[in-house]
Design a protein around this motif. Sequence first.
Motif, PDB file in Angstrom:
ATOM      1  N   VAL A  29       0.846  -1.201   0.000  1.00  0.00           N
ATOM      2  CA  VAL A  29       0.000   0.000   0.000  1.00  0.00           C
ATOM      3  C   VAL A  29       0.878   1.247   0.000  1.00  0.00           C
ATOM      4  O   VAL A  29       0.634   2.207  -0.741  1.00  0.00           O
ATOM      5  CB  VAL A  29      -0.949  -0.004   1.221  1.00  0.00           C
ATOM      6  CG1 VAL A  29      -1.634   1.362   1.368  1.00  0.00           C
ATOM      7  CG2 VAL A  29      -2.000  -1.100   1.072  1.00  0.00           C
ATOM      8  N   ALA A  30       1.918   1.248   0.834  1.00  0.00           N
ATOM      9  CA  ALA A  30       2.824   2.400   0.915  1.00  0.00           C
ATOM     10  C   ALA A  30       3.524   2.634  -0.426  1.00  0.00           C
ATOM     11  O   ALA A  30       3.655   3.776  -0.883  1.00  0.00           O
ATOM     12  CB  ALA A  30       3.850   2.191   2.027  1.00  0.00           C
ATOM     13  N   ASP A  31       3.967   1.537  -1.072  1.00  0.00           N
ATOM     14  CA  ASP A  31       4.630   1.666  -2.371  1.00  0.00           C
ATOM     15  C   ASP A  31       3.672   2.235  -3.418  1.00  0.00           C
ATOM     16  O   ASP A  31       4.043   3.091  -4.228  1.00  0.00           O
ATOM     17  CB  ASP A  31       5.159   0.306  -2.845  1.00  0.00           C
ATOM     18  CG  ASP A  31       6.376  -0.157  -2.023  1.00  0.00           C
ATOM     19  OD1 ASP A  31       6.930   0.682  -1.284  1.00  0.00           O
ATOM     20  OD2 ASP A  31       6.743  -1.348  -2.134  1.00  0.00           O
ATOM     21  N   ALA A  32       2.434   1.739  -3.404  1.00  0.00           N
ATOM     22  CA  ALA A  32       1.433   2.216  -4.360  1.00  0.00           C
ATOM     23  C   ALA A  32       1.135   3.694  -4.138  1.00  0.00           C
ATOM     24  O   ALA A  32       1.009   4.475  -5.084  1.00  0.00           O
ATOM     25  CB  ALA A  32       0.144   1.396  -4.240  1.00  0.00           C
ATOM     26  N   GLU A  33       1.022   4.082  -2.865  1.00  0.00           N
ATOM     27  CA  GLU A  33       0.772   5.490  -2.542  1.00  0.00           C
ATOM     28  C   GLU A  33       1.947   6.359  -2.992  1.00  0.00           C
ATOM     29  O   GLU A  33       1.755   7.464  -3.510  1.00  0.00           O
ATOM     30  CB  GLU A  33       0.531   5.661  -1.043  1.00  0.00           C
ATOM     31  CG  GLU A  33      -0.834   5.179  -0.579  1.00  0.00           C
ATOM     32  CD  GLU A  33      -1.050   5.388   0.913  1.00  0.00           C
ATOM     33  OE1 GLU A  33      -0.073   5.758   1.608  1.00  0.00           O
ATOM     34  OE2 GLU A  33      -2.174   5.207   1.368  1.00  0.00           O
ATOM     35  N   ALA A  34       3.154   5.859  -2.790  1.00  0.00           N
ATOM     36  CA  ALA A  34       4.342   6.622  -3.188  1.00  0.00           C
ATOM     37  C   ALA A  34       4.371   6.825  -4.703  1.00  0.00           C
ATOM     38  O   ALA A  34       4.654   7.919  -5.196  1.00  0.00           O
ATOM     39  CB  ALA A  34       5.613   5.915  -2.726  1.00  0.00           C
ATOM     40  N   ARG A  35       4.058   5.735  -5.448  1.00  0.00           N
ATOM     41  CA  ARG A  35       4.023   5.858  -6.908  1.00  0.00           C
ATOM     42  C   ARG A  35       2.937   6.823  -7.344  1.00  0.00           C
ATOM     43  O   ARG A  35       3.137   7.638  -8.241  1.00  0.00           O
ATOM     44  CB  ARG A  35       3.805   4.474  -7.543  1.00  0.00           C
ATOM     45  CG  ARG A  35       5.022   3.555  -7.478  1.00  0.00           C
ATOM     46  CD  ARG A  35       4.862   2.360  -8.399  1.00  0.00           C
ATOM     47  NE  ARG A  35       3.683   1.565  -8.070  1.00  0.00           N
ATOM     48  CZ  ARG A  35       3.667   0.559  -7.212  1.00  0.00           C
ATOM     49  NH1 ARG A  35       4.785   0.219  -6.572  1.00  0.00           N
ATOM     50  NH2 ARG A  35       2.558  -0.117  -6.976  1.00  0.00           N
TER      51      ARG A  35
END
Length: 201
Positions: A29-35
């Motif tokens: 989720v954090a990676d997706a939000e960062a992208r």
Amino acid sequence: MKRMLGAVLFSVLFLGACGAKKDYVDKQVADAEARSNARMAQLSSQSDSTAAEVVRLGQLSQELSRKTDLALNQASGFENYEIVWQGEITFGFDRYDLDGVAQQILDDAGAKLNATSHSIIEIAGHTDATGPSTYNYTLGERRASAAKRYLADRYGVGLYRMFIISYGKDKLVSLPDQRQGNAKNRRVVLKVWAPKQIAAQ
């Protein structure tokens, strides 16, 4: 006792697995939000850049217009100038090449410039409302420059006697939904100026 130890061991393993799974999901989720945030920042930057370019070109157009007005109305010797000839040439969609009709009108302008001492010409490029402002400013300038080149090449008009400006789609003379509206807006307006005493002769 064995059952109890087994239950405790199962609970520890289960909770550990759940914790690991939760950590994995949180990381995804954090990676997706960062992208997503990075993409939004990129789009916002591009949008800001485009908006800034439109503002810059608008300011440039206003400055060129102001300088043209100064040249014609405030510069020494030009305050007594008046229009002695004017004409208009039109262009195809997204084109800046001169057709036969445009060349005939420019021939008239060239003849007037050569016959009238101390005359100058104002060449204003325009476009229809199709497309972005940045592109239309450039297209209007190309149309005006094509007329300027023709007068310089064919009639030897000095570059210092020709003033060009592009208004892009800022000064429409016809609405797009009117008959041939866009075609009327794709134009270059030509104005030959000369001192009043010469114009009166």
